[in-house]
Design a protein around this motif. Sequence first.
Motif, PDB file in Angstrom:
ATOM      1  N   PHE A 169       0.827  -1.208   0.000  1.00 35.95           N
ATOM      2  CA  PHE A 169       0.000   0.000   0.000  1.00 35.95           C
ATOM      3  C   PHE A 169       0.862   1.259   0.000  1.00 35.95           C
ATOM      4  O   PHE A 169       0.580   2.223  -0.713  1.00 35.95           O
ATOM      5  N   GLY A 170       1.938   1.260   0.782  1.00 36.98           N
ATOM      6  CA  GLY A 170       2.853   2.405   0.802  1.00 36.98           C
ATOM      7  C   GLY A 170       3.552   2.603  -0.522  1.00 36.98           C
ATOM      8  O   GLY A 170       3.713   3.739  -0.995  1.00 36.98           O
ATOM      9  N   ILE A 171       3.970   1.514  -1.167  1.00 36.51           N
ATOM     10  CA  ILE A 171       4.646   1.617  -2.467  1.00 36.51           C
ATOM     11  C   ILE A 171       3.694   2.153  -3.522  1.00 36.51           C
ATOM     12  O   ILE A 171       4.061   3.025  -4.323  1.00 36.51           O
ATOM     13  N   ILE A 172       2.458   1.670  -3.516  1.00 37.49           N
ATOM     14  CA  ILE A 172       1.468   2.173  -4.479  1.00 37.49           C
ATOM     15  C   ILE A 172       1.221   3.665  -4.258  1.00 37.49           C
ATOM     16  O   ILE A 172       1.162   4.444  -5.222  1.00 37.49           O
ATOM     17  N   SER A 173       1.106   4.079  -3.003  1.00 37.86           N
ATOM     18  CA  SER A 173       0.904   5.497  -2.706  1.00 37.86           C
ATOM     19  C   SER A 173       2.094   6.327  -3.173  1.00 37.86           C
ATOM     20  O   SER A 173       1.922   7.415  -3.740  1.00 37.86           O
ATOM     21  N   LEU A 174       3.295   5.830  -2.949  1.00 36.58           N
ATOM     22  CA  LEU A 174       4.493   6.546  -3.367  1.00 36.58           C
ATOM     23  C   LEU A 174       4.551   6.683  -4.887  1.00 36.58           C
ATOM     24  O   LEU A 174       4.864   7.756  -5.410  1.00 36.58           O
ATOM     25  N   ALA A 207       4.203   9.904  -9.729  1.00 37.48           N
ATOM     26  CA  ALA A 207       3.609  10.031 -11.062  1.00 37.48           C
ATOM     27  C   ALA A 207       2.872  11.358 -11.219  1.00 37.48           C
ATOM     28  O   ALA A 207       2.796  11.895 -12.332  1.00 37.48           O
ATOM     29  N   ALA A 208       2.321  11.900 -10.153  1.00 35.70           N
ATOM     30  CA  ALA A 208       1.591  13.162 -10.245  1.00 35.70           C
ATOM     31  C   ALA A 208       2.531  14.328 -10.541  1.00 35.70           C
ATOM     32  O   ALA A 208       2.128  15.297 -11.166  1.00 35.70           O
ATOM     33  N   ALA A 222       1.985  19.423  -9.718  1.00 33.92           N
ATOM     34  CA  ALA A 222       0.637  19.109  -9.250  1.00 33.92           C
ATOM     35  C   ALA A 222       0.565  19.125  -7.726  1.00 33.92           C
ATOM     36  O   ALA A 222      -0.444  19.537  -7.146  1.00 33.92           O
ATOM     37  N   MET A 223       1.640  18.706  -7.066  1.00 36.89           N
ATOM     38  CA  MET A 223       1.655  18.698  -5.606  1.00 36.89           C
ATOM     39  C   MET A 223       1.750  20.110  -5.051  1.00 36.89           C
ATOM     40  O   MET A 223       1.108  20.450  -4.067  1.00 36.89           O
ATOM     41  N   PHE A 231      -1.377  12.514  -0.725  1.00 37.09           N
ATOM     42  CA  PHE A 231      -0.532  12.373   0.462  1.00 37.09           C
ATOM     43  C   PHE A 231      -1.259  11.669   1.603  1.00 37.09           C
ATOM     44  O   PHE A 231      -0.638  11.034   2.436  1.00 37.09           O
ATOM     45  N   GLU A 232      -2.570  11.786   1.645  1.00 40.47           N
ATOM     46  CA  GLU A 232      -3.329  11.241   2.761  1.00 40.47           C
ATOM     47  C   GLU A 232      -3.185   9.725   2.909  1.00 40.47           C
ATOM     48  O   GLU A 232      -2.956   9.241   4.027  1.00 40.47           O
ATOM     49  N   PRO A 233      -3.308   8.917   1.842  1.00 40.06           N
ATOM     50  CA  PRO A 233      -3.120   7.472   2.035  1.00 40.06           C
ATOM     51  C   PRO A 233      -1.719   7.114   2.536  1.00 40.06           C
ATOM     52  O   PRO A 233      -1.550   6.216   3.366  1.00 40.06           O
ATOM     53  N   MET A 234      -0.722   7.841   2.051  1.00 41.17           N
ATOM     54  CA  MET A 234       0.652   7.585   2.502  1.00 41.17           C
ATOM     55  C   MET A 234       0.791   7.946   3.980  1.00 41.17           C
ATOM     56  O   MET A 234       1.431   7.218   4.745  1.00 41.17           O
ATOM     57  N   ALA A 235       0.180   9.046   4.389  1.00 40.61           N
ATOM     58  CA  ALA A 235       0.248   9.452   5.790  1.00 40.61           C
ATOM     59  C   ALA A 235      -0.464   8.440   6.677  1.00 40.61           C
ATOM     60  O   ALA A 235       0.043   8.071   7.746  1.00 40.61           O
ATOM     61  N   TRP A 236      -1.639   7.953   6.258  1.00 34.83           N
ATOM     62  CA  TRP A 236      -2.352   6.955   7.056  1.00 34.83           C
ATOM     63  C   TRP A 236      -1.569   5.654   7.153  1.00 34.83           C
ATOM     64  O   TRP A 236      -1.581   4.993   8.204  1.00 34.83           O
ATOM     65  N   THR A 237      -0.892   5.286   6.086  1.00 34.14           N
ATOM     66  CA  THR A 237      -0.049   4.087   6.140  1.00 34.14           C
ATOM     67  C   THR A 237       1.051   4.270   7.186  1.00 34.14           C
ATOM     68  O   THR A 237       1.322   3.374   7.987  1.00 34.14           O
TER      69      THR A 237
END
Length: 145
Positions: free
Chosen positions: A15-20, A25-26, A30-31, A40-46
Motif C-alpha cells: 500500500f505504501g509503495i502504491i501510494s508513493l 507520477a503526479a 501538481a503537488m 498524500f493522505e493514504p501515505m500518511a495513514w499508512t
Amino acid sequence: MHKIFKIIAAVLSLFGIISLVRIIAAGDEAMETGEKAGLFEPMAWTAYIILGLVVLFVLVFVLQNLFTNTASLKSTLIGVGAFAAVLIIAYVISGGDTMAYKNGDEMATSGESHMVGAGLIAFYVLLAIAAISMIFAGVKKVINK
C-alpha cells in the motif's frame, strides 16, 4: 503469529509503495499547486498505522518481558526512578526567567519559561551522564585488555 505479521507487513508495504508511485507520477507541479494534494493522505495513514503497530508491539513485548523477568523489572524501575529524579531536580533548579519571551503571537508565561529551563538543565545533566559513562566504559575496556 509470525505469518500473520509477515502478511500485515507485506500488505502495508504494498500500500505504501502504491501510494508513493502515485505521488511520484503526479509530479512536483501538481503537488505544489494542491491539485493532487489528496495523494498524500493514504501515505500518511499508512505511516500512522505502521507507527501505531510498532509502538503497540514494543509496549506489549517490553511489558511481557518485564513481568516474566523480575530482575529486569527491578533494574528498569531503578532507571525510571533515576530519570524521574533528574527531571525533578532540573525543575527545582530551574528558577524560570523574569524576561518576557514571545511564543508565536503570544507572550510565554513564566510556567512555560520554567519548563523550558528545566528541560534544558535535564538535557545537559543527561548529556554529561552519557558522556561520562562512555568515557568510563572506554577507559575500562582499555585497562582490561
